[in-house]
Design a protein around this motif. Sequence first.
Motif, PDB file in Angstrom:
ATOM      1  N   ALA A   1       5.126  -8.876 -12.385  1.00 20.85           N
ATOM      2  CA  ALA A   1       5.320  -7.896 -13.188  1.00 20.85           C
ATOM      3  C   ALA A   1       5.627  -6.877 -11.949  1.00 20.85           C
ATOM      4  O   ALA A   1       6.617  -5.800 -12.358  1.00 20.85           O
ATOM      5  N   VAL A   2       4.762  -6.659 -10.920  1.00 25.20           N
ATOM      6  CA  VAL A   2       5.169  -5.646  -9.936  1.00 25.20           C
ATOM      7  C   VAL A   2       6.644  -6.117  -9.465  1.00 25.20           C
ATOM      8  O   VAL A   2       7.478  -4.971  -9.150  1.00 25.20           O
ATOM      9  N   ASP A   3       6.812  -7.280  -9.296  1.00 19.04           N
ATOM     10  CA  ASP A   3       8.331  -7.438  -8.674  1.00 19.04           C
ATOM     11  C   ASP A   3       9.497  -7.030  -9.814  1.00 19.04           C
ATOM     12  O   ASP A   3      10.370  -6.603  -9.199  1.00 19.04           O
ATOM     13  N   GLU A   4       9.147  -7.250 -10.867  1.00 16.47           N
ATOM     14  CA  GLU A   4      10.059  -6.891 -11.893  1.00 16.47           C
ATOM     15  C   GLU A   4      10.096  -5.590 -12.076  1.00 16.47           C
ATOM     16  O   GLU A   4      11.414  -4.786 -12.236  1.00 16.47           O
TER      17      GLU A   4
ATOM     18  N   ARG B   1       8.449  -2.752 -10.623  1.00 15.02           N
ATOM     19  CA  ARG B   1       8.268  -1.921  -9.399  1.00 15.02           C
ATOM     20  C   ARG B   1       7.704  -0.521  -9.850  1.00 15.02           C
ATOM     21  O   ARG B   1       8.428   0.651  -9.972  1.00 15.02           O
ATOM     22  N   PRO B   2       6.419  -0.541 -10.376  1.00 12.96           N
ATOM     23  CA  PRO B   2       5.606   0.483 -11.011  1.00 12.96           C
ATOM     24  C   PRO B   2       5.334   1.540 -10.067  1.00 12.96           C
ATOM     25  O   PRO B   2       5.254   1.378  -8.697  1.00 12.96           O
ATOM     26  N   ASP B   3       4.980   2.784 -10.402  1.00 14.38           N
ATOM     27  CA  ASP B   3       4.496   3.602  -9.654  1.00 14.38           C
ATOM     28  C   ASP B   3       2.995   3.269  -9.305  1.00 14.38           C
ATOM     29  O   ASP B   3       2.384   3.883  -8.161  1.00 14.38           O
ATOM     30  N   ILE B   4       2.131   2.491  -9.870  1.00 16.47           N
ATOM     31  CA  ILE B   4       1.087   2.204  -9.544  1.00 16.47           C
ATOM     32  C   ILE B   4       0.461   0.883 -10.130  1.00 16.47           C
ATOM     33  O   ILE B   4       0.906   0.656 -11.293  1.00 16.47           O
TER      34      ILE B   4
ATOM     35  N   ALA C   1       4.504  -7.671  -0.210  1.00 16.18           N
ATOM     36  CA  ALA C   1       6.032  -7.673  -0.595  1.00 16.18           C
ATOM     37  C   ALA C   1       6.625  -6.383  -0.745  1.00 16.18           C
ATOM     38  O   ALA C   1       7.825  -6.295  -0.691  1.00 16.18           O
ATOM     39  N   HIS C   2       5.610  -5.265  -1.165  1.00 16.15           N
ATOM     40  CA  HIS C   2       6.224  -4.008  -1.403  1.00 16.15           C
ATOM     41  C   HIS C   2       5.369  -3.114  -0.672  1.00 16.15           C
ATOM     42  O   HIS C   2       4.395  -2.438  -0.998  1.00 16.15           O
TER      43      HIS C   2
END
Length: 216
Positions: free
Chosen positions: A40-43, A45-48, A73-74
């Motif tokens: 989900a983070v990879d897809e 790229r949330p603020d948090i 990763a980020h």
Amino acid sequence: MRVVLAEDSGILRDGLTYLLSDRGHRVLAAVADPEALRAAVDEHRPDIAVIDIRMPPTYTDEGLRAALAVRAAHPGAPVLLFSQYVETRYAAQLLAGGAGGVGYLLKDRVAEVGEFVDALTRVAAGATVLDPEVVTQLLGAARGGEELAGLSERERTVLALMAQGRSNVAIAAALFLSVGAVEKHITSIFGKLGLPRSESDHRRVIAVLRHLQAGS
């Protein structure tokens, strides 16, 4: 804010989604395991990312390890650990990066929704926000608390507020002290811990954690 949630309890996951959405934030994904979190983070790229610590398959420290993977990763991606437990094995490693944007709150110690959302906002902005109990256990795990034993009660209180990402001005307001008095307390804390002074709120907290961890 654009948020990704990782929480294995369906009730808590839905509850957090509702609370954040009701306050104008956008929950991009609400998942139940570390693999889905990383995807989900990879897809998105949330603020948090808000992450529970104990998730499948072993319900021990999967969330912490997933947070480390997300940050690897980020780099600098804001993460807020939200758990009932303090896990010290990887928490100090997560905090030791020095980049800020890290939070660790205990579920049973967050009394108000506004308090949680405020912490979320500050972590997303790059601050370090730690529950005082988390700091106590991390420092205790690092060196058995020998250095902390040398701090006065007031200095311990100041250190706890520093750990919450509070500025000197905010600490002064909370304790009804002058900013100058707070600065003297902080100078004393760093002196007793053998640390150089830093003006950066999250860096000074991480400096303490790194110092004690290095001496363990």
